[in-house]
Design a protein around this motif. Structure first.
Motif, PDB file in Angstrom:
ATOM      1  N   GLU A  18     -23.447  -5.267  -0.629  1.00 47.61           N
ATOM      2  CA  GLU A  18     -23.344  -4.311   0.472  1.00 47.61           C
ATOM      3  C   GLU A  18     -22.290  -4.697   1.492  1.00 47.61           C
ATOM      4  O   GLU A  18     -21.893  -3.867   2.326  1.00 47.61           O
ATOM      5  N   LEU A  19     -21.794  -5.928   1.434  1.00 48.13           N
ATOM      6  CA  LEU A  19     -20.758  -6.390   2.360  1.00 48.13           C
ATOM      7  C   LEU A  19     -19.374  -6.410   1.725  1.00 48.13           C
ATOM      8  O   LEU A  19     -18.385  -6.682   2.408  1.00 48.13           O
ATOM      9  N   ASP A  20     -19.296  -6.113   0.447  1.00 50.60           N
ATOM     10  CA  ASP A  20     -18.053  -6.186  -0.317  1.00 50.60           C
ATOM     11  C   ASP A  20     -17.403  -4.810  -0.386  1.00 50.60           C
ATOM     12  O   ASP A  20     -17.906  -3.901  -1.056  1.00 50.60           O
ATOM     13  N   ILE A  21     -16.288  -4.634   0.330  1.00 50.10           N
ATOM     14  CA  ILE A  21     -15.570  -3.352   0.351  1.00 50.10           C
ATOM     15  C   ILE A  21     -14.702  -3.230  -0.897  1.00 50.10           C
ATOM     16  O   ILE A  21     -13.937  -4.139  -1.226  1.00 50.10           O
ATOM     17  N   LEU A  22     -14.806  -2.087  -1.575  1.00 42.75           N
ATOM     18  CA  LEU A  22     -14.012  -1.834  -2.770  1.00 42.75           C
ATOM     19  C   LEU A  22     -12.801  -0.956  -2.496  1.00 42.75           C
ATOM     20  O   LEU A  22     -11.729  -1.169  -3.053  1.00 42.75           O
ATOM     21  N   ARG A  23     -12.983   0.062  -1.644  1.00 39.31           N
ATOM     22  CA  ARG A  23     -11.860   0.953  -1.339  1.00 39.31           C
ATOM     23  C   ARG A  23     -12.166   1.754  -0.081  1.00 39.31           C
ATOM     24  O   ARG A  23     -13.327   1.902   0.316  1.00 39.31           O
ATOM     25  N   PHE A  56      -0.305   5.944  13.359  1.00 41.86           N
ATOM     26  CA  PHE A  56      -1.731   5.891  13.040  1.00 41.86           C
ATOM     27  C   PHE A  56      -1.932   4.879  11.918  1.00 41.86           C
ATOM     28  O   PHE A  56      -1.214   4.901  10.921  1.00 41.86           O
ATOM     29  N   GLY A  57      -2.882   3.993  12.090  1.00 48.37           N
ATOM     30  CA  GLY A  57      -3.227   3.031  11.047  1.00 48.37           C
ATOM     31  C   GLY A  57      -4.725   2.855  10.989  1.00 48.37           C
ATOM     32  O   GLY A  57      -5.440   3.126  11.958  1.00 48.37           O
ATOM     33  N   PHE A  58      -5.227   2.422   9.841  1.00 46.00           N
ATOM     34  CA  PHE A  58      -6.666   2.221   9.705  1.00 46.00           C
ATOM     35  C   PHE A  58      -6.955   1.080   8.750  1.00 46.00           C
ATOM     36  O   PHE A  58      -6.151   0.736   7.884  1.00 46.00           O
ATOM     37  N   ASP A  59      -8.116   0.502   8.928  1.00 46.49           N
ATOM     38  CA  ASP A  59      -8.612  -0.561   8.070  1.00 46.49           C
ATOM     39  C   ASP A  59     -10.132  -0.537   8.172  1.00 46.49           C
ATOM     40  O   ASP A  59     -10.688   0.096   9.075  1.00 46.49           O
ATOM     41  N   ALA A  60     -10.791  -1.211   7.262  1.00 36.86           N
ATOM     42  CA  ALA A  60     -12.251  -1.246   7.279  1.00 36.86           C
ATOM     43  C   ALA A  60     -12.717  -2.679   7.098  1.00 36.86           C
ATOM     44  O   ALA A  60     -12.078  -3.475   6.404  1.00 36.86           O
ATOM     45  N   TYR A  61     -13.838  -2.994   7.730  1.00 33.22           N
ATOM     46  CA  TYR A  61     -14.397  -4.331   7.695  1.00 33.22           C
ATOM     47  C   TYR A  61     -15.912  -4.242   7.512  1.00 33.22           C
ATOM     48  O   TYR A  61     -16.536  -3.227   7.850  1.00 33.22           O
ATOM     49  N   THR A  62     -16.501  -5.317   7.041  1.00 28.20           N
ATOM     50  CA  THR A  62     -17.928  -5.561   7.220  1.00 28.20           C
ATOM     51  C   THR A  62     -18.023  -6.798   8.102  1.00 28.20           C
ATOM     52  O   THR A  62     -17.343  -7.799   7.861  1.00 28.20           O
ATOM     53  N   VAL A  63     -18.840  -6.695   9.164  1.00 32.09           N
ATOM     54  CA  VAL A  63     -18.856  -7.744  10.182  1.00 32.09           C
ATOM     55  C   VAL A  63     -20.278  -8.024  10.653  1.00 32.09           C
ATOM     56  O   VAL A  63     -21.197  -7.214  10.446  1.00 32.09           O
ATOM     57  N   GLN A  90     -12.562  -7.572   4.610  1.00 31.34           N
ATOM     58  CA  GLN A  90     -11.545  -6.683   5.177  1.00 31.34           C
ATOM     59  C   GLN A  90     -10.890  -5.943   4.023  1.00 31.34           C
ATOM     60  O   GLN A  90     -10.521  -6.555   3.022  1.00 31.34           O
ATOM     61  N   ALA A  91     -10.747  -4.620   4.153  1.00 34.87           N
ATOM     62  CA  ALA A  91     -10.162  -3.843   3.064  1.00 34.87           C
ATOM     63  C   ALA A  91      -8.733  -4.281   2.774  1.00 34.87           C
ATOM     64  O   ALA A  91      -8.354  -4.478   1.617  1.00 34.87           O
ATOM     65  N   ARG A  92      -7.925  -4.454   3.823  1.00 38.68           N
ATOM     66  CA  ARG A  92      -6.541  -4.922   3.642  1.00 38.68           C
ATOM     67  C   ARG A  92      -6.504  -6.448   3.714  1.00 38.68           C
ATOM     68  O   ARG A  92      -5.801  -7.026   4.526  1.00 38.68           O
ATOM     69  N   ARG A  93      -7.258  -7.083   2.887  1.00 41.11           N
ATOM     70  CA  ARG A  93      -7.356  -8.538   2.943  1.00 41.11           C
ATOM     71  C   ARG A  93      -5.985  -9.181   2.744  1.00 41.11           C
ATOM     72  O   ARG A  93      -5.228  -8.809   1.861  1.00 41.11           O
ATOM     73  N   ASP A 129       0.870  -1.171   0.000  1.00 46.89           N
ATOM     74  CA  ASP A 129       0.000   0.000   0.000  1.00 46.89           C
ATOM     75  C   ASP A 129       0.907   1.221   0.000  1.00 46.89           C
ATOM     76  O   ASP A 129       1.241   1.768   1.045  1.00 46.89           O
ATOM     77  N   ALA A 130       1.303   1.654  -1.192  1.00 47.50           N
ATOM     78  CA  ALA A 130       2.277   2.725  -1.308  1.00 47.50           C
ATOM     79  C   ALA A 130       1.695   4.064  -0.874  1.00 47.50           C
ATOM     80  O   ALA A 130       2.406   4.928  -0.388  1.00 47.50           O
ATOM     81  N   ASP A 131       0.410   4.251  -1.066  1.00 46.02           N
ATOM     82  CA  ASP A 131      -0.241   5.511  -0.728  1.00 46.02           C
ATOM     83  C   ASP A 131      -0.942   5.352   0.618  1.00 46.02           C
ATOM     84  O   ASP A 131      -1.920   4.617   0.724  1.00 46.02           O
ATOM     85  N   PRO A 132      -0.460   6.034   1.666  1.00 45.44           N
ATOM     86  CA  PRO A 132      -1.072   5.853   2.997  1.00 45.44           C
ATOM     87  C   PRO A 132      -2.468   6.433   3.101  1.00 45.44           C
ATOM     88  O   PRO A 132      -3.161   6.207   4.091  1.00 45.44           O
ATOM     89  N   ARG A 133      -2.897   7.192   2.072  1.00 49.97           N
ATOM     90  CA  ARG A 133      -4.199   7.843   2.128  1.00 49.97           C
ATOM     91  C   ARG A 133      -5.350   6.905   1.798  1.00 49.97           C
ATOM     92  O   ARG A 133      -6.506   7.246   2.064  1.00 49.97           O
ATOM     93  N   MET A 134      -5.079   5.761   1.199  1.00 60.08           N
ATOM     94  CA  MET A 134      -6.193   4.927   0.745  1.00 60.08           C
ATOM     95  C   MET A 134      -5.843   3.452   0.781  1.00 60.08           C
ATOM     96  O   MET A 134      -4.677   3.068   0.867  1.00 60.08           O
ATOM     97  N   ILE A 135      -6.887   2.646   0.727  1.00 58.17           N
ATOM     98  CA  ILE A 135      -6.765   1.196   0.590  1.00 58.17           C
ATOM     99  C   ILE A 135      -7.608   0.790  -0.614  1.00 58.17           C
ATOM    100  O   ILE A 135      -8.797   1.120  -0.680  1.00 58.17           O
TER     101      ILE A 135
END
Length: 204
Positions: free
Chosen positions: A42-47, A155-162, A179-182, A25-31
């Motif tokens: 609705e459970l599938d994270i794209l970015r 600081f770190g972040f990630d996103a999930y559907t759970v 999970q965004a950072r699968r 993940d070269a760009d820390p601004r996005m996943i």
């Protein structure tokens, strides 16, 4: 000729295999996440993208492939923040359920599954105004006040559907749909000031 071809093939394999085994993940601004045909849209994270608002909030936008009006009321979009502690901001997947954000926190773990962490209800919303979340078209936006962030820490972040439930102010995560950072066991972290500088720099 066959031996020469074999040696060239081995050399190419040695060069290509480390690259294919890593995800950078070269760009820390996005996943940028992967579409998963086995999941409901609705459970599938794209970015996951980040921004800073004019009223001094750090914005996280979790984009999903689809959206859902109603369904299992225990399905949530979860923003995981690693910042001295492990935080989970959750909002229901279902739009009709409402948009009240709930925040939980636990001891910091550099790696491991969220299902293994005891996350207790946090009082961040009482200490700092501005934590919020809302739905948008095929996604959820989370707001974090900048005055809460310790810019001397990572600081770190990630996103999930759970799928999760709360019992006695403890969040129990039963199923992680996406999970965004699968594939990454740990949340990539940078210094908070580095992240903010990257977000505020001109977008390429």
């Amino acid at each position: 000729m066959i031996i020469r071809f074999f040696m060239v093939f081995i050399q190419l394999a040695l060069v290509a295999s480390p690259a294919s085994g890593m995800r950078i993940d070269a760009d820390p601004r996005m996943i940028i996440s992967f579409a998963d045909q086995s999941l409901s849209p609705e459970l599938d994270i794209l970015r996951v993208t980040t921004d800073v608002s004019e009223d001094n909030h750090l914005i996280f936008r979790v984009q999903t492939k689809g959206e859902r009006i109603s369904g299992d009321r225990n399905d949530y979009v979860l923003l995981n923040i690693q910042h001295e502690k492990t935080y989970a901001m959750i909002i229901p997947v279902n739009k009709e359920t409402g948009e009240a954000v709930r925040i939980f926190e636990g001891e910091f773990l550099s790696s491991g599954s969220l299902t293994a962490i005891a996350l207790r209800q946090s009082d961040l919303s009482d200490q700092h105004t501005g934590f919020n979340a809302k739905h948008f078209n095929r996604g959820v936006e989370f707001k974090v006040p900048l005055d809460w962030i310790n810019f001397g820490a990572d600081f770190g972040f990630d996103a999930y559907t759970v799928n999760a439930t709360e019992q006695k102010q403890i969040l129990h995560i039963h199923t992680v749909y996406d999970q965004a950072r699968r594939g990454n066991l740990s949340t990539t972290q940078v210094s908070a000031i580095t992240l903010l500088n990257a977000i505020c720099s001109p977008k390429k």
